[in-house]
Design a protein around this motif. Structure first.
Motif, mmCIF file in Angstrom:
data_model
loop_
_atom_site.group_PDB
_atom_site.id
_atom_site.type_symbol
_atom_site.label_atom_id
_atom_site.label_comp_id
_atom_site.label_asym_id
_atom_site.label_seq_id
_atom_site.Cartn_x
_atom_site.Cartn_y
_atom_site.Cartn_z
ATOM 1 N N PRO A 162 124.941 -56.698 11.330
ATOM 2 C CA PRO A 162 123.571 -56.839 10.813
ATOM 3 C C PRO A 162 122.527 -56.509 11.870
ATOM 4 C CG PRO A 162 124.463 -58.985 11.355
ATOM 5 C CD PRO A 162 125.580 -57.996 11.567
ATOM 6 N N GLU A 163 121.319 -56.265 11.392
ATOM 7 C CA GLU A 163 120.200 -56.089 12.302
ATOM 8 C C GLU A 163 119.849 -57.420 12.961
ATOM 9 O OE1 GLU A 163 117.003 -54.342 10.162
ATOM 10 O OE2 GLU A 163 118.096 -52.474 9.735
ATOM 11 N N VAL A 164 119.011 -57.343 13.983
ATOM 12 C CA VAL A 164 118.708 -58.533 14.784
ATOM 13 C C VAL A 164 118.060 -59.630 13.935
ATOM 14 C CG1 VAL A 164 117.343 -59.421 16.715
ATOM 15 C CG2 VAL A 164 118.526 -57.225 16.927
ATOM 16 N N SER A 175 124.185 -62.319 5.596
ATOM 17 C CA SER A 175 124.428 -61.650 6.865
ATOM 18 C C SER A 175 125.451 -62.416 7.700
ATOM 19 C CB SER A 175 123.119 -61.522 7.655
ATOM 20 O OG SER A 175 122.635 -62.809 8.010
ATOM 21 N N ASP A 226 120.280 -59.003 2.383
ATOM 22 C CA ASP A 226 120.635 -58.696 3.772
ATOM 23 C C ASP A 226 120.498 -59.913 4.681
ATOM 24 O OD1 ASP A 226 121.169 -56.143 3.022
ATOM 25 O OD2 ASP A 226 119.310 -55.276 3.797
ATOM 26 N N TYR A 227 119.630 -60.834 4.327
ATOM 27 C CA TYR A 227 119.470 -62.063 5.100
ATOM 28 C C TYR A 227 120.423 -63.142 4.607
ATOM 29 C CZ TYR A 227 115.304 -60.478 7.592
ATOM 30 O OH TYR A 227 114.446 -59.809 8.426
#
Length: 378
Positions: A116-118, A140, A136-137
């Motif tokens: 995942p992104e930061v 994650s 996505d949150y």
């Protein structure tokens, strides 16, 4: 000398019952989510009945019951929060870091997705992802810990919510439980009628918004937790009347029988929590009366104590196993051996986490030894 405060009587069955609940969640995910078997009728057993979600609902009820039973707030809010942080954060942080390392080393994994992104990763580390209505949150890193995120919200709210609930007159406690049960039963229908959207690929025909509000949103799941709080008071104040365990189980069967004729949103809801919740005081009263059961045996209680680590570890282990197998599916014999081996591995790693991380830290923040409670029979 002034005697110290009195500890409430221990309820070992409420620790032990977490072990079979963790097994139900593991089996539901190993069959219905990982889908190792070539015979899809075996995989479908994971979701044929919603026993995994029902087990999770009972975890929420148990949390409310046990926290009010064992946390009399006599030491203040500070020690309460300190124990909650130590109970959940170290194990979560270790599994969070391990999953990120796996994703960095192996690339996208089944059940876990890509690295995942930061932003989503940090929100997951904070355990507040269930408050964010974005896939996505929400899912994650180790997506299974969305339910731990709900628990965190419950823990934060309990010191405030418990005050009015602890002031409810004894004779109104059942009415309070009934009101919470009504919310659990009605809310999914309201969400299904008022919220719309395109089908979510993960849970069609529900939209993501419907799925989030019905299943993942902490305030939607809060009534399950609060039913446990109220039931703890019902038992403590002598308002509970003897009920055999098969009555709540019949209630669960009746709820499941109704699911095919209810709107689809109910299939992902917590309506089974209403009859299931009544099992908690049944077990608690058995312990208070000194009647032993297999749930109170030491090895079952140890497995129950390990259930948090088991819950966090089983999802990434299933993901790695699915990655290793690729597109290969197995017959029922080989599949059962695989599932059993994965469960044994999960339990072994959970025992290590529990023994070398959770227990030492919990001992450090445990309250000073209090006076034992008087014998409830005496």
């Amino acid at each position: 000398m002034t005697p110290g405060p009195v500890l409430p009587p221990r309820l070992p069955s409420l620790t032990g019952v977490r072990a079979p609940l963790a097994v139900l969640v593991f089996v539901a995910h190993a069959l219905g989510s990982a889908r190792f078997f070539a015979d899809d009728s075996i995989n479908s057993l994971g979701f044929l009945l919603p026993y995994g979600p029902a087990a999770l609902s009972l975890f929420f009820v148990l949390s409310g019951f046990v926290l009010v039973w064992s946390e009399p707030w006599r030491e203040g809010v500070g020690p309460y929060f300190r124990r909650r942080v130590v109970r959940i954060l170290p194990t979560h942080a270790l599994t969070w870091a391990a999953v990120l390392l796996l994703l960095a080393a192996l690339g996208p994994l089944p059940l876990l997705g890509p690295l995942p992104e930061v932003g989503p990763a940090l929100v997951n580390l904070s355990l507040l992802q269930s408050l964010v209505p974005l896939p996505d949150y929400l899912l994650s890193v180790n997506g299974i810990n969305w339910s731990v995120s709900c628990e965190v919200v419950f823990y934060l709210l309990l010191p405030v919510i418990s005050r009015p609930l602890l002031r409810v007159p004894d004779h109104r406690l059942w009415a309070c439980f009934g009101a919470l049960a009504a919310v659990v039963l009605v809310l999914p229908g309201v969400i299904g009628a008022l919220v719309d959207g395109p089908p979510w690929a993960l849970w069609p025909p529900l939209s993501f918004e419907q799925a989030w509000l019905v299943n993942f949103f902490p305030l939607t799941r809060l009534p399950e937790f609060l039913m446990g709080v109220v039931l703890a008071r019902i038992v403590a104040t002598g308002q509970w009347r003897p009920v055999r365990a098969w009555w709540p189980l019949l209630g669960v069967a009746a709820v499941w029988a109704l699911l095919p004729v209810l709107p689809q949103v109910y299939a992902r809801s917590a309506i089974a929590a209403v009859p299931l919740a009544l099992l908690v005081p049944v077990m608690a009263v058995r312990d208070l009366e000194g009647r032993r059961s297999w749930l109170s045996r030491r090895w079952v209680r140890v497995a129950g104590d390990m259930s948090y680590a088991t819950y966090l570890l089983h999802w990434p282990l299933l993901a790695v196993a699915k990655h290793v197998m690729g597109d290969r599916l197995v017959g029922w014999g080989e599949g059962l051996l695989l599932v059993a081996a994965l469960y044994a591995l999960t339990q072994g790693l959970s025992l290590l986490l529990h023994r070398w991380v959770e227990r030492p830290l919990l001992r450090r923040v445990h309250r000073p030894r209090l006076s034992p409670a008087p014998d409830p029979a005496g």
